[in-house]
Write a protein that holds these residues in place. Sequence first.
Motif, PDB file in Angstrom:
ATOM      1  N   MET A 128       2.172   1.784  -3.453  1.00 50.72           N
ATOM      2  CA  MET A 128       1.128   2.220  -4.365  1.00 50.72           C
ATOM      3  C   MET A 128       0.799   3.701  -4.163  1.00 50.72           C
ATOM      4  O   MET A 128       0.641   4.461  -5.114  1.00 50.72           O
ATOM      5  CB  MET A 128      -0.113   1.396  -4.042  1.00 50.72           C
ATOM      6  CG  MET A 128      -0.864   0.926  -5.233  1.00 50.72           C
ATOM      7  SD  MET A 128      -2.153  -0.176  -4.675  1.00 50.72           S
ATOM      8  CE  MET A 128      -1.558  -1.697  -5.325  1.00 50.72           C
TER       9      MET A 128
ATOM     10  N   MET B 254       0.835  -1.203   0.000  1.00 45.07           N
ATOM     11  CA  MET B 254       0.000   0.000   0.000  1.00 45.07           C
ATOM     12  C   MET B 254       0.869   1.253   0.000  1.00 45.07           C
ATOM     13  O   MET B 254       0.592   2.205  -0.733  1.00 45.07           O
ATOM     14  CB  MET B 254      -0.936  -0.031   1.218  1.00 45.07           C
ATOM     15  CG  MET B 254      -1.951   1.091   1.245  1.00 45.07           C
ATOM     16  SD  MET B 254      -3.034   1.199  -0.217  1.00 45.07           S
ATOM     17  CE  MET B 254      -4.040  -0.256  -0.010  1.00 45.07           C
TER      18      MET B 254
ATOM     19  N   THR C 244      -8.127   4.573   4.679  1.00 45.80           N
ATOM     20  CA  THR C 244      -8.367   3.415   5.531  1.00 45.80           C
ATOM     21  C   THR C 244      -9.421   2.456   4.983  1.00 45.80           C
ATOM     22  O   THR C 244     -10.214   2.832   4.118  1.00 45.80           O
ATOM     23  CB  THR C 244      -8.808   3.915   6.940  1.00 45.80           C
ATOM     24  OG1 THR C 244      -9.221   2.813   7.733  1.00 45.80           O
ATOM     25  CG2 THR C 244      -9.962   4.899   6.844  1.00 45.80           C
ATOM     26  N   THR C 245      -9.406   1.225   5.487  1.00 45.12           N
ATOM     27  CA  THR C 245     -10.478   0.281   5.162  1.00 45.12           C
ATOM     28  C   THR C 245     -11.691   0.505   6.064  1.00 45.12           C
ATOM     29  O   THR C 245     -12.740  -0.094   5.858  1.00 45.12           O
ATOM     30  CB  THR C 245     -10.012  -1.182   5.346  1.00 45.12           C
ATOM     31  OG1 THR C 245      -9.516  -1.360   6.659  1.00 45.12           O
ATOM     32  CG2 THR C 245      -8.933  -1.555   4.348  1.00 45.12           C
TER      33      THR C 245
ATOM     34  N   GLN D  28      -8.949  10.824  -7.775  1.00 43.86           N
ATOM     35  CA  GLN D  28      -9.723  11.372  -6.657  1.00 43.86           C
ATOM     36  C   GLN D  28      -8.833  11.688  -5.462  1.00 43.86           C
ATOM     37  O   GLN D  28      -9.012  12.692  -4.785  1.00 43.86           O
ATOM     38  CB  GLN D  28     -10.768  10.356  -6.228  1.00 43.86           C
ATOM     39  CG  GLN D  28     -12.118  10.591  -6.863  1.00 43.86           C
ATOM     40  CD  GLN D  28     -13.185   9.854  -6.098  1.00 43.86           C
ATOM     41  OE1 GLN D  28     -12.903   8.832  -5.473  1.00 43.86           O
ATOM     42  NE2 GLN D  28     -14.395  10.360  -6.122  1.00 43.86           N
ATOM     43  N   LEU D  29      -7.880  10.781  -5.202  1.00 41.78           N
ATOM     44  CA  LEU D  29      -6.961  10.995  -4.090  1.00 41.78           C
ATOM     45  C   LEU D  29      -6.166  12.280  -4.308  1.00 41.78           C
ATOM     46  O   LEU D  29      -6.058  13.129  -3.422  1.00 41.78           O
ATOM     47  CB  LEU D  29      -6.015   9.790  -3.955  1.00 41.78           C
ATOM     48  CG  LEU D  29      -4.948   9.912  -2.874  1.00 41.78           C
ATOM     49  CD1 LEU D  29      -5.565   9.883  -1.480  1.00 41.78           C
ATOM     50  CD2 LEU D  29      -3.898   8.803  -2.993  1.00 41.78           C
TER      51      LEU D  29
ATOM     52  N   THR E 119      -8.313  15.395  -3.904  1.00 43.50           N
ATOM     53  CA  THR E 119      -8.594  15.683  -2.504  1.00 43.50           C
ATOM     54  C   THR E 119      -7.379  16.317  -1.839  1.00 43.50           C
ATOM     55  O   THR E 119      -7.489  17.284  -1.071  1.00 43.50           O
ATOM     56  CB  THR E 119      -8.996  14.396  -1.772  1.00 43.50           C
ATOM     57  OG1 THR E 119     -10.022  13.755  -2.520  1.00 43.50           O
ATOM     58  CG2 THR E 119      -9.502  14.682  -0.369  1.00 43.50           C
TER      59      THR E 119
ATOM     60  N   ILE F 100     -10.761   9.076   3.820  1.00 48.60           N
ATOM     61  CA  ILE F 100     -10.848   8.446   2.493  1.00 48.60           C
ATOM     62  C   ILE F 100     -10.898   6.932   2.695  1.00 48.60           C
ATOM     63  O   ILE F 100     -10.020   6.365   3.347  1.00 48.60           O
ATOM     64  CB  ILE F 100      -9.618   8.803   1.630  1.00 48.60           C
ATOM     65  CG1 ILE F 100      -9.480  10.330   1.515  1.00 48.60           C
ATOM     66  CG2 ILE F 100      -9.713   8.159   0.250  1.00 48.60           C
ATOM     67  CD1 ILE F 100      -8.167  10.795   0.928  1.00 48.60           C
ATOM     68  N   VAL F 101     -11.942   6.306   2.175  1.00 49.47           N
ATOM     69  CA  VAL F 101     -12.078   4.859   2.351  1.00 49.47           C
ATOM     70  C   VAL F 101     -11.425   4.137   1.165  1.00 49.47           C
ATOM     71  O   VAL F 101     -11.643   4.495   0.011  1.00 49.47           O
ATOM     72  CB  VAL F 101     -13.562   4.458   2.495  1.00 49.47           C
ATOM     73  CG1 VAL F 101     -13.708   2.950   2.628  1.00 49.47           C
ATOM     74  CG2 VAL F 101     -14.192   5.155   3.696  1.00 49.47           C
ATOM     75  N   LYS F 102     -10.589   3.147   1.485  1.00 55.43           N
ATOM     76  CA  LYS F 102      -9.943   2.339   0.451  1.00 55.43           C
ATOM     77  C   LYS F 102     -10.982   1.447  -0.229  1.00 55.43           C
ATOM     78  O   LYS F 102     -11.927   1.042   0.419  1.00 55.43           O
ATOM     79  CB  LYS F 102      -8.855   1.459   1.069  1.00 55.43           C
ATOM     80  CG  LYS F 102      -7.636   2.219   1.537  1.00 55.43           C
ATOM     81  CD  LYS F 102      -6.724   1.262   2.304  1.00 55.43           C
ATOM     82  CE  LYS F 102      -5.529   1.999   2.905  1.00 55.43           C
ATOM     83  NZ  LYS F 102      -4.783   1.179   3.870  1.00 55.43           N
ATOM     84  N   PRO F 103     -10.804   1.078  -1.481  1.00 57.23           N
ATOM     85  CA  PRO F 103      -9.632   1.373  -2.305  1.00 57.23           C
ATOM     86  C   PRO F 103      -9.711   2.792  -2.862  1.00 57.23           C
ATOM     87  O   PRO F 103     -10.785   3.296  -3.100  1.00 57.23           O
ATOM     88  CB  PRO F 103      -9.757   0.353  -3.444  1.00 57.23           C
ATOM     89  CG  PRO F 103     -11.225   0.118  -3.588  1.00 57.23           C
ATOM     90  CD  PRO F 103     -11.791   0.253  -2.214  1.00 57.23           C
ATOM     91  N   PHE F 104      -8.543   3.390  -3.063  1.00 55.98           N
ATOM     92  CA  PHE F 104      -8.565   4.765  -3.547  1.00 55.98           C
ATOM     93  C   PHE F 104      -8.489   4.799  -5.069  1.00 55.98           C
ATOM     94  O   PHE F 104      -7.922   3.921  -5.705  1.00 55.98           O
ATOM     95  CB  PHE F 104      -7.428   5.575  -2.925  1.00 55.98           C
ATOM     96  CG  PHE F 104      -6.043   5.174  -3.374  1.00 55.98           C
ATOM     97  CD1 PHE F 104      -5.470   5.772  -4.481  1.00 55.98           C
ATOM     98  CD2 PHE F 104      -5.315   4.218  -2.685  1.00 55.98           C
ATOM     99  CE1 PHE F 104      -4.189   5.418  -4.900  1.00 55.98           C
ATOM    100  CE2 PHE F 104      -4.035   3.858  -3.098  1.00 55.98           C
ATOM    101  CZ  PHE F 104      -3.472   4.452  -4.206  1.00 55.98           C
ATOM    102  N   ASN F 105      -9.081   5.827  -5.626  1.00 56.52           N
ATOM    103  CA  ASN F 105      -8.955   6.109  -7.042  1.00 56.52           C
ATOM    104  C   ASN F 105      -7.878   7.195  -7.145  1.00 56.52           C
ATOM    105  O   ASN F 105      -7.988   8.231  -6.496  1.00 56.52           O
ATOM    106  CB  ASN F 105     -10.323   6.602  -7.541  1.00 56.52           C
ATOM    107  CG  ASN F 105     -10.243   7.272  -8.887  1.00 56.52           C
ATOM    108  OD1 ASN F 105      -9.424   8.158  -9.125  1.00 56.52           O
ATOM    109  ND2 ASN F 105     -11.112   6.863  -9.774  1.00 56.52           N
ATOM    110  N   PRO F 106      -6.800   6.947  -7.896  1.00 54.45           N
ATOM    111  CA  PRO F 106      -5.662   7.872  -7.895  1.00 54.45           C
ATOM    112  C   PRO F 106      -6.054   9.318  -8.183  1.00 54.45           C
ATOM    113  O   PRO F 106      -5.575  10.228  -7.495  1.00 54.45           O
ATOM    114  CB  PRO F 106      -4.756   7.317  -8.996  1.00 54.45           C
ATOM    115  CG  PRO F 106      -5.105   5.882  -9.097  1.00 54.45           C
ATOM    116  CD  PRO F 106      -6.563   5.774  -8.753  1.00 54.45           C
TER     117      PRO F 106
END
Lengths: 217, 120
Positions: free
Chosen positions: B16, B13, B82-83, B110-111, B114, B102-108
Amino acid sequence: MSANPEYSSPTHPQPKALEGFGSINRYWDKRMGLYAAKILPGEFYVSTHGEMIVTVLGSCVSACVRDRVNGVGGMNHFMLPAQHESANVNPDFTGAARYGNWAMEYLINAVLKNGGIRKNLEVKLFGGGRVLSGKGQMDVGKQNIEFILHYLDQENISVAVQDLGGMFPRKVLYFPDTGSVKVRKLKTTTNNVVFEREESYAKTINSTPTQGDIELF
Amino acid sequence: MAKILAVDDSASMRQMVSFTLQGAGFDVVEAADGQEALDKAKSGPVDLVLSDVNMPVMDGITLIKNLRELPDYKFTPILMLTTESAAGKKSEGKQAGATGWIVKPFNPDQLLNTIKKVLG
């Protein structure tokens, strides 16, 4: 094997599911004489109290993860979505890898949250069969196997047991309190339920980009 | 370019997240748990903290509380990745002083959006 008449009805009340697992299909297994949880593609389940976790795998992979000291453990059931990024993207960082990573992290975190300790983790791997071939598809099972082995290597978690690949679907029974596993290869599948479930799961993960919510306080 | 402290106990993680952030031009410092993150935050300024919640040694919520006690980190954006999606955990994070959740899984994309938004 026929049902043991002693187990035809539950010998004790069903333990409550851990937080977050209320939607999982759980039942009394008459043959084994214990409570079981059956997980479908995309689901996972963690137990702390002697339940059995059951799933049927085609090209999907299940990781069975438990704390070998205190017996908390669980199982997931997933496949990677199809790859959309161009071939020159590092396979570690694609949407497919993010999805697989997420499936593993949810399971591992649930084990840790319920008392597991990372250094005690024992991992067993099943599935990834080449069962959907013959339809002009890529070997989805192989992609899933490559992902999971690479992921665990990166996380520095060793694999205690693995039964991966091959031509046949598998039925897996996992006992997280002892770590014991029973695997049966389904050489004659009388119905197509396994394939249908995997295909509908594949459609879901390929059509909906998987991402969590974002909230700014 | 802004420096981001990325905290997660999962090596894949961290990799990534770092890949995503570095690809957008950010400097990234990594830490594997809350304690390591706190030490790194103290040893040099970072512009944003992006942290997991469930981690050994020191969890993410405790990390936020500790950071908010430091004068240098009173107003630094802290995003949790986080999950955990339960409302209870989220409000714990908010109370501790997190900027966002931000709840995983993240969209690159969007991350990154933010992060840019909270960096102002």
